[in-house]
Scaffold this active site. Structure first.
Site, PDB file in Angstrom:
ATOM      1  N   PRO A   2      38.162  39.219  32.052  1.00  0.00           N
ATOM      2  CA  PRO A   2      37.732  37.961  31.496  1.00  0.00           C
ATOM      3  C   PRO A   2      38.690  36.879  31.958  1.00  0.00           C
ATOM      4  CG  PRO A   2      38.218  39.593  29.796  1.00  0.00           C
ATOM      5  CD  PRO A   2      38.315  40.253  31.094  1.00  0.00           C
ATOM      6  N   GLU A   3      38.143  35.775  32.388  1.00  0.00           N
ATOM      7  CA  GLU A   3      38.943  34.619  32.763  1.00  0.00           C
ATOM      8  C   GLU A   3      38.847  33.608  31.631  1.00  0.00           C
ATOM      9  OE1 GLU A   3      37.988  33.430  36.807  1.00  0.00           O
ATOM     10  OE2 GLU A   3      37.237  35.423  37.260  1.00  0.00           O
TER      11      GLU A   3
END
Length: 274
Positions: A2-3
């Site tokens: 996840p960014e």
DNA sequence: CACGAGACCTGTTCGC
DNA sequence: TGCGAACAGGTCTCGT
């Protein structure tokens, strides 16, 4: 992992609630189960359960790619790395495969940190700045001006893609949003940062912000077997589109390796020179 | 300082 | 079908 947009989406759903569960702020942590010891960066597994039990969740936020739970005494920081996710369910529900850390909250809820690849980490500390202190500016923070961003780029000689992935340069960018932002800005991933003009730097910052905002608006990207409900994966212009036509000019998207990371770009819209 | 390789892990997909 | 290689949203550490 996840960014920034995926972590932001998760933080919002934990804070504000979702169709599946109520907001978590205000709830007391009654007990904790650590299922994979290395998930806990600090304190030691012996100290952790006694230190966190009884504390309440005051607020839930995000800094860079860290989830930040502000508790009555300490901060609980969680980094999801490549495959981490947060799951909320009734306490009586069985453990899910790959659960690494489970918090039992008042009201019969369980909050589980689930992480297939075991790269994720959690910190419980009274001084969160010891973990977060070296991070660069938040790209969506208006305090980061075009002029300041240009100056930071101008001071670095590195290739622009690895620089954007450096969390001490800018906080929260990852492989997807970096490739998408460079494409939108018309910049080759291997350009040396100090060669960017002020206009190019301005375009890059605007493209970074636009990519992150679109990601947040679409609740992040859900790819491979990690489904988090977002749909930004259906709107990628270059990421994982090797061989498919560029949306702007029709040229086949190329994939190269940059600093060991798969890197996708349009060889026509993103020229190495100028 | 900048870069590359390797480590940390599990799971899926692809080529033979 | 089977099997190994390549690959995956991240980051740290070590060597040159």
């Amino acid at each position: 992992m996840p960014e920034l947009p995926e972590v932001e989406t998760i933080a919002r759903s934990l804070r504000e609630g979702s169709p599946g569960h109520p907001p978590l702020a205000g709830r007391r942590i009654e007990a904790v189960h650590l299922l994979w010891q290395r998930t806990l960066a600090e304190p030691s597994p012996e100290v952790f359960p006694g230190q966190i039990a009884g504390q309440s969740i005051r607020s839930i936020g995000r800094r860079a790619k860290f989830l930040v739970f502000t508790l009555s005494q300490d901060s609980l920081l969680i980094h999801l790395r490549m495959s981490g996710d947060m799951l909320v369910r009734p306490q009586e529900a069985p453990l899910a495969a790959h659960d690494r850390l489970v918090l039992h909250l008042e009201g019969g809820l369980a909050l589980a940190f689930n992480d297939t690849r075991k790269f994720g980490r959690a910190w419980l500390t009274p001084q969160p700045e010891t973990v977060l202190g070296r991070l660069g500016p938040e790209p969506l923070d208006e305090a980061l001006t075009e002029a300041a961003f240009y100056q930071r780029l101008h001071a670095a000689r590195r290739q622009v893609k690895p620089l954007l992935l450096d969390q001490t340069f800018l906080a929260g960018m990852g492989n997807i949003y970096t490739d998408e932002a460079l494409h939108a800005a018309g910049l080759h991933p291997l350009r040396r940062a100090h060669t960017l003009s002020a206009a190019e730097a301005g375009r890059l910052l605007a493209s970074i912000r636009a990519a992150l905002q679109e990601g947040i608006r679409r609740n992040g990207a859900s790819i491979d077997w990690v489904y988090r409900g977002g749909d930004f994966q259906n709107h990628f212009r270059v990421y994982q589109r090797t061989g498919q036509p560029c949306a702007l000019c029709g040229t086949a998207i190329q994939r190269i390796l940059v600093g060991q990371r798969g890197t996708h770009f349009c060889p026509v819209c993103q020229k190495q020179e100028e």
